[in-house]
Design a protein around this motif. Structure first.
Motif, PDB file in Angstrom:
ATOM      1  N   MET A 283       0.829  -1.209   0.000  1.00 26.92           N
ATOM      2  CA  MET A 283       0.000   0.000   0.000  1.00 26.92           C
ATOM      3  C   MET A 283       0.866   1.264   0.000  1.00 26.92           C
ATOM      4  SD  MET A 283      -1.362   0.212   3.940  1.00 26.92           S
ATOM      5  CE  MET A 283      -0.292   0.760   5.292  1.00 26.92           C
ATOM      6  N   HIS A 284       0.283   2.374  -0.462  1.00 27.19           N
ATOM      7  CA  HIS A 284       0.918   3.684  -0.397  1.00 27.19           C
ATOM      8  C   HIS A 284       0.563   4.296   0.957  1.00 27.19           C
ATOM      9  CE1 HIS A 284       1.811   3.797  -4.775  1.00 27.19           C
ATOM     10  NE2 HIS A 284       0.762   2.988  -4.819  1.00 27.19           N
ATOM     11  N   SER A 285       1.551   4.868   1.621  1.00 26.83           N
ATOM     12  CA  SER A 285       1.310   5.459   2.941  1.00 26.83           C
ATOM     13  C   SER A 285       2.194   6.689   3.122  1.00 26.83           C
ATOM     14  CB  SER A 285       1.585   4.431   4.048  1.00 26.83           C
ATOM     15  OG  SER A 285       2.938   3.990   3.981  1.00 26.83           O
ATOM     16  N   GLY A 286       2.037   7.370   4.219  1.00 25.23           N
ATOM     17  CA  GLY A 286       2.860   8.543   4.498  1.00 25.23           C
ATOM     18  C   GLY A 286       2.678   9.619   3.451  1.00 25.23           C
ATOM     19  N   GLU A 287       3.793  10.121   2.923  1.00 25.43           N
ATOM     20  CA  GLU A 287       3.761  11.196   1.929  1.00 25.43           C
ATOM     21  C   GLU A 287       3.165  10.749   0.605  1.00 25.43           C
ATOM     22  OE1 GLU A 287       4.497  14.463   2.198  1.00 25.43           O
ATOM     23  OE2 GLU A 287       4.629  14.039   4.357  1.00 25.43           O
ATOM     24  N   ASP A 288       3.146   9.447   0.373  1.00 29.34           N
ATOM     25  CA  ASP A 288       2.592   8.932  -0.887  1.00 29.34           C
ATOM     26  C   ASP A 288       1.084   8.734  -0.825  1.00 29.34           C
ATOM     27  OD1 ASP A 288       5.119   8.795  -2.051  1.00 29.34           O
ATOM     28  OD2 ASP A 288       5.492   6.810  -1.176  1.00 29.34           O
ATOM     29  N   LEU A 289       0.511   8.970   0.344  1.00 30.52           N
ATOM     30  CA  LEU A 289      -0.917   8.709   0.522  1.00 30.52           C
ATOM     31  C   LEU A 289      -1.762   9.845  -0.065  1.00 30.52           C
ATOM     32  CD1 LEU A 289      -3.050   6.847   1.757  1.00 30.52           C
ATOM     33  CD2 LEU A 289      -2.732   8.032   3.926  1.00 30.52           C
ATOM     34  N   PRO A 290      -2.666   9.540  -0.982  1.00 26.03           N
ATOM     35  CA  PRO A 290      -3.526  10.584  -1.555  1.00 26.03           C
ATOM     36  C   PRO A 290      -4.688  10.899  -0.622  1.00 26.03           C
ATOM     37  CG  PRO A 290      -4.039   8.471  -2.553  1.00 26.03           C
ATOM     38  CD  PRO A 290      -2.924   8.224  -1.578  1.00 26.03           C
ATOM     39  N   ALA A 291      -4.541  11.981   0.127  1.00 19.68           N
ATOM     40  CA  ALA A 291      -5.591  12.318   1.104  1.00 19.68           C
ATOM     41  C   ALA A 291      -5.641  13.824   1.329  1.00 19.68           C
ATOM     42  CB  ALA A 291      -5.336  11.593   2.421  1.00 19.68           C
ATOM     43  N   VAL A 292      -6.837  14.294   1.617  1.00 17.55           N
ATOM     44  CA  VAL A 292      -7.032  15.702   1.999  1.00 17.55           C
ATOM     45  C   VAL A 292      -8.005  15.746   3.175  1.00 17.55           C
ATOM     46  CG1 VAL A 292      -6.589  16.662  -0.294  1.00 17.55           C
ATOM     47  CG2 VAL A 292      -8.934  16.001   0.350  1.00 17.55           C
ATOM     48  N   VAL A 293      -7.993  16.866   3.874  1.00 11.90           N
ATOM     49  CA  VAL A 293      -8.887  17.041   5.020  1.00 11.90           C
ATOM     50  C   VAL A 293     -10.241  17.515   4.524  1.00 11.90           C
ATOM     51  CG1 VAL A 293      -9.257  18.303   7.177  1.00 11.90           C
ATOM     52  CG2 VAL A 293      -6.950  17.573   6.535  1.00 11.90           C
ATOM     53  N   SER A 294     -11.268  17.047   5.183  1.00 12.30           N
ATOM     54  CA  SER A 294     -12.630  17.483   4.869  1.00 12.30           C
ATOM     55  C   SER A 294     -12.715  19.005   4.839  1.00 12.30           C
ATOM     56  CB  SER A 294     -13.593  16.927   5.928  1.00 12.30           C
ATOM     57  OG  SER A 294     -14.896  17.422   5.743  1.00 12.30           O
ATOM     58  N   GLY A 295     -13.425  19.539   3.830  1.00  8.69           N
ATOM     59  CA  GLY A 295     -13.546  20.981   3.695  1.00  8.69           C
ATOM     60  C   GLY A 295     -12.604  21.567   2.668  1.00  8.69           C
TER      61      GLY A 295
ATOM     62  N   LEU B 268      -2.908   7.919  -8.130  1.00 10.98           N
ATOM     63  CA  LEU B 268      -3.573   6.643  -7.846  1.00 10.98           C
ATOM     64  C   LEU B 268      -5.002   6.601  -8.370  1.00 10.98           C
ATOM     65  CD1 LEU B 268      -2.453   5.715  -4.218  1.00 10.98           C
ATOM     66  CD2 LEU B 268      -1.494   4.988  -6.395  1.00 10.98           C
ATOM     67  N   GLY B 269      -5.466   7.717  -8.926  1.00 13.59           N
ATOM     68  CA  GLY B 269      -6.821   7.748  -9.459  1.00 13.59           C
ATOM     69  C   GLY B 269      -7.892   7.856  -8.400  1.00 13.59           C
ATOM     70  N   MET B 270      -7.486   8.178  -7.170  1.00 14.47           N
ATOM     71  CA  MET B 270      -8.461   8.335  -6.091  1.00 14.47           C
ATOM     72  C   MET B 270      -7.878   9.228  -5.016  1.00 14.47           C
ATOM     73  SD  MET B 270      -8.199   4.597  -4.267  1.00 14.47           S
ATOM     74  CE  MET B 270      -6.609   3.857  -3.917  1.00 14.47           C
ATOM     75  N   LEU B 271      -8.763   9.742  -4.169  1.00  7.20           N
ATOM     76  CA  LEU B 271      -8.359  10.634  -3.101  1.00  7.20           C
ATOM     77  C   LEU B 271      -9.205  10.344  -1.868  1.00  7.20           C
ATOM     78  CD1 LEU B 271      -6.596  13.279  -2.558  1.00  7.20           C
ATOM     79  CD2 LEU B 271      -8.736  14.507  -2.947  1.00  7.20           C
ATOM     80  N   ALA B 272      -8.549  10.115  -0.748  1.00  2.23           N
ATOM     81  CA  ALA B 272      -9.264   9.889   0.503  1.00  2.23           C
ATOM     82  C   ALA B 272      -9.560  11.229   1.167  1.00  2.23           C
ATOM     83  CB  ALA B 272      -8.432   9.023   1.440  1.00  2.23           C
ATOM     84  N   VAL B 273     -10.721  11.317   1.798  1.00  2.67           N
ATOM     85  CA  VAL B 273     -11.107  12.512   2.540  1.00  2.67           C
ATOM     86  C   VAL B 273     -11.209  12.127   4.015  1.00  2.67           C
ATOM     87  CG1 VAL B 273     -12.802  14.356   2.811  1.00  2.67           C
ATOM     88  CG2 VAL B 273     -12.387  13.354   0.543  1.00  2.67           C
ATOM     89  N   VAL B 274     -10.466  12.840   4.861  1.00  2.58           N
ATOM     90  CA  VAL B 274     -10.417  12.481   6.283  1.00  2.58           C
ATOM     91  C   VAL B 274     -10.795  13.688   7.142  1.00  2.58           C
ATOM     92  CG1 VAL B 274      -8.630  10.743   5.903  1.00  2.58           C
ATOM     93  CG2 VAL B 274      -7.962  13.089   6.455  1.00  2.58           C
ATOM     94  N   ASP B 275     -11.136  13.401   8.400  1.00  2.00           N
ATOM     95  CA  ASP B 275     -11.387  14.511   9.322  1.00  2.00           C
ATOM     96  C   ASP B 275     -10.057  14.961   9.922  1.00  2.00           C
ATOM     97  OD1 ASP B 275     -10.679  12.730  11.341  1.00  2.00           O
ATOM     98  OD2 ASP B 275     -12.756  12.368  11.980  1.00  2.00           O
ATOM     99  N   GLU B 276     -10.108  15.889  10.841  1.00  2.00           N
ATOM    100  CA  GLU B 276      -8.875  16.453  11.391  1.00  2.00           C
ATOM    101  C   GLU B 276      -8.059  15.434  12.196  1.00  2.00           C
ATOM    102  OE1 GLU B 276      -9.933  19.900  13.602  1.00  2.00           O
ATOM    103  OE2 GLU B 276     -10.397  21.112  11.817  1.00  2.00           O
TER     104      GLU B 276
END
Length: 324
Positions: free
Chosen positions: A205-217, A232-240
């Motif tokens: 899996m991709h993790s750390g700096e390679d992880l496609p994620a942004v904070v909600s909002g 990766l063709g996708m983006l995770a949305v996470v809370d704070e």
């Protein structure tokens, strides 16, 4: 009838005869097979397989199958055994000798030396009254009515039957030992087979700096840039706190362009899916592949038991790891 049609008829006849031979062997299995399985199951040493000529080739395959399914086994050439390789056989071993006639000179010549050791001698022949059968502790009869060779000379049906018998023995022992895929992988660490059985989601899996994620909002524009950067063709949305809230994919972006001319005021939360497919990091990579195929998706997000985002992987990662 053309030559090509004749070739197919001949081939089908061979397969028919050999299939019938397997049925014959299956019908004659009895307590001797059970005794052989029990002897090997409770063996404190190794299984030593022997055979001359075609029987030797089959013996090598049987030994390899046993070894790869949890039963330590190796092949010893009978002629070499008479010139020193008998030293490879020690007390507690099981010796399995294969010969259609049961009169292989190279094997019968070393039977006295074998019998002096504290081993169990199993013979597999087509002749229950042969020399090898008479001196064996356990004898399995593997007799077929016809060879597929029209001359009745080349070992065909008989060798097929013995090889299948070896497979049957290996699988019976595998089940009796409750041998698992993980156990199997330990004997096959190289290549795609080992990877398919041993690799876990955390390994690829991709993790750390390679992880496609942004904070909600996050503004949609910024989210699209982030997704493009990670590739990766996708983006995770996470809370704070890093807990997963949703997912935004390339497919969502394409649909967005189809439905809207302007989306400057959109936030990623307006577009994301709130129930993304997830998997645990300790799951086998093959399980992730199965989940993707069943759900018809190209990627998965990895979370822990509290819903915290740990990683992401897609079908390209599966290909790169040779899981597919």
């Amino acid at each position: 009838m053309s030559d090509k049609e004749q070739y197919l008829d001949w081939a089908k006849e061979v397969l028919r005869i050999e299939a019938e031979s397997l049925k014959e062997i299956s019908a004659t299995l009895n307590g001797d097979f059970t005794q052989a399985a029990e002897a090997i199951l409770h063996c404190n040493g190794r299984v030593v397989v022997m055979g001359m000529g075609k029987s030797g080739h089959i013996g090598r395959k049987i030994a390899a199958t046993l070894a790869s399914t949890g039963t330590p086994a190796f092949f010893v050439h009978p002629a070499e055994a008479a010139h020193g390789d008998l030293g490879m056989i020690v007390d507690g071993d099981v010796v399995m000798a294969i010969s259609n006639s049961g009169e292989s000179d190279e094997i019968t010549a070393i039977i006295p030396a074998l019998k002096r050791k504290s081993i169990t001698f199993i013979s597999i022949t087509a002749k229950p009254h042969s020399t090898m059968a008479r001196h064996a502790d356990i004898h399995i009869t593997a007799a077929v009515a016809h060879e597929a060779c029209p001359l009745g000379l080349a070992p065909t049906s008989s060798t097929t039957a013995v090889m299948a018998l070896g497979d049957a023995l290996a699988v019976v022992l595998l089940k009796a030992k409750q041998f698992t895929p993980d156990d199997f992988a330990l004997s096959h660490p190289a290549g795609s087979l080992g990877k398919r059985l041993l690799l876990r989601v955390a390994d690829i899996m991709h993790s750390g700096e390679d992880l496609p994620a942004v904070v909600s909002g996050t503004l949609l524009k910024d989210a699209i840039i982030r997704m493009s950067e990670k590739g990766l063709g996708m983006l995770a949305v996470v809370d704070e706190k890093g807990r997963l809230k949703g997912i935004f994919t390339d497919g969502d972006l394409r649909r967005l362009f189809q439905q809207h001319d302007h989306f400057g005021g959109f936030k990623v939360d307006d577009i994301m899916h709130v129930s993304p497919k997830t998997i645990a990091a300790d799951k086998l990579a093959t399980e992730a592949l199965k989940q993707m195929q069943q759900s018809h998706i190209n990627g998965l997000l990895v979370v822990d038991e509290n819903g915290l985002l740990l990683g992401a992987l897609n079908m390209h990662d599966m290909l790169k790891a040779r899981i597919v």
